[in-house]
Scaffold this active site. Structure first.
Site, short mmCIF file in Angstrom:
data_model
loop_
_atom_site.label_atom_id
_atom_site.label_comp_id
_atom_site.label_asym_id
_atom_site.label_seq_id
_atom_site.Cartn_x
_atom_site.Cartn_y
_atom_site.Cartn_z
N VAL A 11 1.13 -1.09 -0.01
CA VAL A 11 0.06 -0.11 0.04
C VAL A 11 0.79 1.24 -0.03
CG1 VAL A 11 -1.85 1.18 1.23
CG2 VAL A 11 -1.84 -1.27 1.23
N CYS A 12 1.94 1.21 0.86
CA CYS A 12 2.80 2.39 0.85
C CYS A 12 3.42 2.64 -0.49
CB CYS A 12 4.04 2.21 1.78
SG CYS A 12 3.43 1.59 3.57
N SER A 13 3.78 1.55 -1.23
CA SER A 13 4.33 1.88 -2.39
C SER A 13 3.43 2.48 -3.47
CB SER A 13 5.00 0.59 -3.15
OG SER A 13 5.89 -0.08 -2.21
N ASP A 14 2.13 2.51 -3.01
CA ASP A 14 1.12 2.92 -4.20
C ASP A 14 0.23 4.31 -3.39
OD1 ASP A 14 1.00 1.52 -6.35
OD2 ASP A 14 -0.21 -0.19 -5.61
#
Lengths: 199, 189
Positions: free
Chosen positions: A90-93
């Protein structure tokens, strides 16, 4: 005759199974994101509340130098975006989305600061993988998670929550969203909070 | 044998005619039926005209007036999709500027996990000329398998028949012209 029927049944079933194969496999992107699976939604207790003076901090930025909250006092509204960990799904998005809306932050006279508890080299590699971001990314690695702890968003496993804080030009906390770690906050909620600060 | 023969014929017919479906959560590939998604009717007259759908609340994917529908599954938050946006716009222009393809091949985007606000940010940022649809709760996304983004489906539309996939691939176009050539080729196979 039974043998013939059995053979035909095998052929038939094989045909049906074949009919359910042929899905598009995916190998276009390198599989370099670590998926920890679903985590406890929130695993900390906030130590700040809307209306409080936001705790100051000075942290090393991935681009070099140090970033302090106080440097924006009287000049800019500040959005702090804590994300739990580099190289996770999620962090990477999340930040790549913020990366294309600099104009929305500019319109609200706001700066964005990205914070994780990862160390600078890890953040450096991760941000490069994203293709770079326009906003400062700072490392709350050492003393580990000290700033996350001040805001009450340090989880028991040493990661931070997925949290957004909006701090006005007077340094007062005007909005906070300690979000379910497994979900991405909606952009319109953050933009709405910034609009409210500027009203 | 007289009694068995009709059974055998029925079995063979069943085999020949059984649709190639896919299990829930899997990604439909070439030859598979694509779910006949229910989408909201766009507010913009131009988008309704492009899709050939009338005013109303919703329409089915199979109602789009086209022979071929290209679906891009994207996200505003996906850096790969952001980098690809210009190429996908070029793909749209190539189709619209080709009298042989215009009206026959159409293009839509589905913003996986994106709210209407987020889809609109993507639309405005990249000046996307084709219809984009929000899928905030991932309901569309979950119905056609959990693909990575960007992901492209090529769907064949025929009146009275379910939409059927002839192309399904993750990743970029590797050039709009190259992609379009591949789509046209695959659609004729």
């Amino acid at each position: 005759m039974k043998k013939v029927l059995f053979t035909l049944w095998v052929v038939w079933m094989t045909g049906l199974l074949w009919g359910h194969w042929g899905y598009a496999g995916s190998a276009a992107f390198e599989n370099n994101i670590y998926d920890p699976g679903p985590l406890k939604s929130v695993d900390s207790v906030p130590k700040v509340a809307v209306g409080d003076k936001a705790p100051d901090f000075t942290l090393p930025a991935v681009s070099g130098g140090m970033v302090s909250l106080r440097q924006y006092l009287g000049k800019k509204n500040v959005v702090l975006s804590f994300v739990p960990a580099a190289w996770t799904p999620v962090c990477s998005d999340q930040w790549p989305g913020y990366n294309i809306v600099k104009d929305l932050f500019d319109q609200q006279d706001a700066v964005l600061i990205g914070i994780t508890v990862d160390n600078v080299p890890t953040l450096f590699a991760w941000i490069r993988e994203m293709g770079g971001v326009w906003f400062p990314v700072v490392s709350d690695f050492w003393p580990h998670g000290a700033v996350a702890e001040k805001y009450g968003v340090l989880r028991s496993d040493g990661m931070s929550e997925r949290a957004l804080f909006v701090i006005d030009k007077q340094g007062i906390l005007q909005y906070m969203d300690v979000h379910d770690i497994n979900l991405r906050p909606r952009l319109e909620n953050l933009v709405g909070a910034l609009e409210k600060v500027n009203k | 044998m007289k009694r068995i023969l009709p059974c055998l014929v029925m079995m063979m017919l069943g085999l020949a005619l059984s649709p190639r479906g896919y299990a829930s959560g899997d990604i439909p590939g070439p030859g598979d039926v694509f779910p006949d998604l229910t989408l909201p009717v766009p507010k913009e007259v131009s988008a309704r005209g492009y899709l050939g759908v009338s005013e109303g609340d919703s329409f089915q994917l199979s109602q789009v007036k086209a022979e071929i529908l290209i679906i891009e599954v994207f996200s505003m938050y996906c850096p790969h999709c952001q980098r690809e946006a210009e190429d996908v716009n070029e793909l749209y222009e190539l189709i619209e500027n080709d009298p042989q393809l215009r009206g026959k091949i159409k293009l839509i985007g589905i913003g996986a996990g994106n709210t209407p606000f987020e889809v609109n940010v993507f639309r405005e940022k990249y000046q996307v000329p084709f219809p984009l649809f929000a899928d905030a709760d991932f309901s569309l996304y979950n119905s056609f398998g959990k693909v990575r983004t960007p992901y492209f489906f090529g769907i064949r539309l025929k009146t009275g028949r379910p939409p059927r996939v002839f192309y399904a691939k993750v990743g970029g176009l590797k050039g709009a012209q190259r992609f379009l050539k591949e789509i046209v080729q695959k659609s004729q196979e």
